[in-house]
Enzyme design. Sequence first.
Site, PDB file in Angstrom:
ATOM      1  N   VAL A 101       0.718  -1.268   0.016  1.00  0.00           N
ATOM      2  CA  VAL A 101      -0.038   0.170  -0.085  1.00  0.00           C
ATOM      3  C   VAL A 101       0.921   1.318   0.198  1.00  0.00           C
ATOM      4  CG1 VAL A 101      -1.841   1.367   1.179  1.00  0.00           C
ATOM      5  CG2 VAL A 101      -1.865  -1.242   1.315  1.00  0.00           C
ATOM      6  N   GLU A 102       2.023   1.405   0.816  1.00  0.00           N
ATOM      7  CA  GLU A 102       2.852   2.655   1.030  1.00  0.00           C
ATOM      8  C   GLU A 102       3.773   2.813  -0.190  1.00  0.00           C
ATOM      9  OE1 GLU A 102       3.068   4.690   2.982  1.00  0.00           O
ATOM     10  OE2 GLU A 102       1.697   3.981   4.767  1.00  0.00           O
ATOM     11  N   SER A 103       4.266   2.032  -0.898  1.00  0.00           N
ATOM     12  CA  SER A 103       5.258   2.004  -1.830  1.00  0.00           C
ATOM     13  C   SER A 103       5.236   1.059  -2.935  1.00  0.00           C
ATOM     14  CB  SER A 103       6.672   2.094  -1.110  1.00  0.00           C
ATOM     15  OG  SER A 103       6.862   0.796  -0.687  1.00  0.00           O
ATOM     16  N   TYR A 207      -7.028   3.912   2.988  1.00  0.00           N
ATOM     17  CA  TYR A 207      -5.810   3.105   3.559  1.00  0.00           C
ATOM     18  C   TYR A 207      -6.035   1.938   4.074  1.00  0.00           C
ATOM     19  CZ  TYR A 207      -1.051   2.988   5.654  1.00  0.00           C
ATOM     20  OH  TYR A 207       0.103   2.683   5.963  1.00  0.00           O
TER      21      TYR A 207
END
Length: 500
Positions: A101-103, A207
């Site tokens: 999700v982040e990167s 998120y």
Amino acid sequence: MPPAEPSVKDPGLANGMPEPVEPAADQEESTQQDLWARIRDGYALDLHQDRERVRLQRKWYARHPSYFTRVTERAERYLHFIVEEAERRDMPLELVMLPVVESAFDPFAYSHGRAAGPWQFIPSTGKYFGLDQTWWYDGRRDITLSTRAALDYLQQLSERFDGDWLLALASYNAGGGTVSRARRRNEEAGRPTDFWHLDLPRETTAYVPKLLAVAEIVRDPRRYGVTLHPMADQPYFEEVDVGGQIDLAQAASLAEISTEELYLLNPAFNRWATAPEGPHTLLVPVGSADAFRERVADLPQEERMRWHRYTIRSGDSLSRIARAHRTTPAVLRDINDLSGNTIIAGRTLLIPEPSQDQYKLSADQRLADNQGRQRGKRQRVDHRVAAGDTLWQIARENDVSVRALAKWNNMAPGDPLRVGQTLAVWREDGPAATVRAEEREEMIRKVRYSVRRGDSLHAIANRFNVSVNQIRDWNDRLEKSRYLQPGDNLTLYVDVRNAP
């Protein structure tokens, strides 16, 4: 940098997409014990909630199976270590997929909000968790240290919210204060205070569902038509103490791996060598570790780095010498035990130099590759930063957006500029472009903006296509106040054609 992946930041991307088809009864997952099976065995979150937000994200991933495959291929170097660290802390193993999700498991990922690395730490949070950020090294991209810092942070947030991992995840994205205030508002209104009932920023409301959607797909990939990259349940890398600064091309040669592989395992190192002040460890593939350890121990000190002895000439300055040798005045001061910038003609400076012309995936090479990438029919113009320049001003003069200008130069819109820095500007040339630039000048307007609940400087800057630093420049009182309050009035100068 690796090619950009499709964005999964917008929760609306999945709207209108059909649910994946249920598999036939005889389509069962292999029971072979691999890393994915180990992850599934460690699941502890409730993935059975029939939430629309989760369904939307799951549909998007199911419609982009090749994306999921690419991301899990990229994860192969790092995931076993993350699983071991999470298990050691007795954490739910759904959390090991948070870098998706982040990167998208890109260790060089850098966001418009100045977040870096697989866990996307912003500078201040990275420093709080001991992740050093220097010209040589950025600990936010250090695979082992950033992973431990991220899991430490998630544990702290979980404890703050009495073991509620969904609130911890929301806080990782929006900040613990934002989540606490949202819960307090619900308490006062007599409403539930779990994640699903909180009024949180739009990005945060998507998120947590993204991670839950990823976890569901990992649990049953065939159901969603997704192929996970196979991973053996065994370490990919081993940490080796190299005892001091070493040229990364030299290290890669000793380990018998490519410099690209070495950078992918050690993405925290920005330059052609490890940082002189440390850390003095490198990650190498497990199969290379023993031989590498022996060869580094036998390497003569004078062969670890290449040094150039430079005789100072009349009229030289430390900054000019540093720029000519692709280093910084601070590095030269440190190596040569200089207390200031004063240098004397005739004396000698010791300057570190790379042993080869190109170091693939070094910060300089990633920047050069990105600046040189052709962008349609646009023409590249190099802009040398002068005192007083801002991204906003340069973007306006060239009729491009601040965000595009920053992206072309591996920056975030809020990053500071350095005098002498070269920016690549990709612009349209010709009479039409000149007319548009003049029109743009005419369309800049002073705007009074009233801060709303949930606003942040980054969110406002992105909304109006300006930078955080510009907002601070236009509003002197912000220097004295760290947090915005609903009802605060800000002065902005925006292109009204791009205003929301």
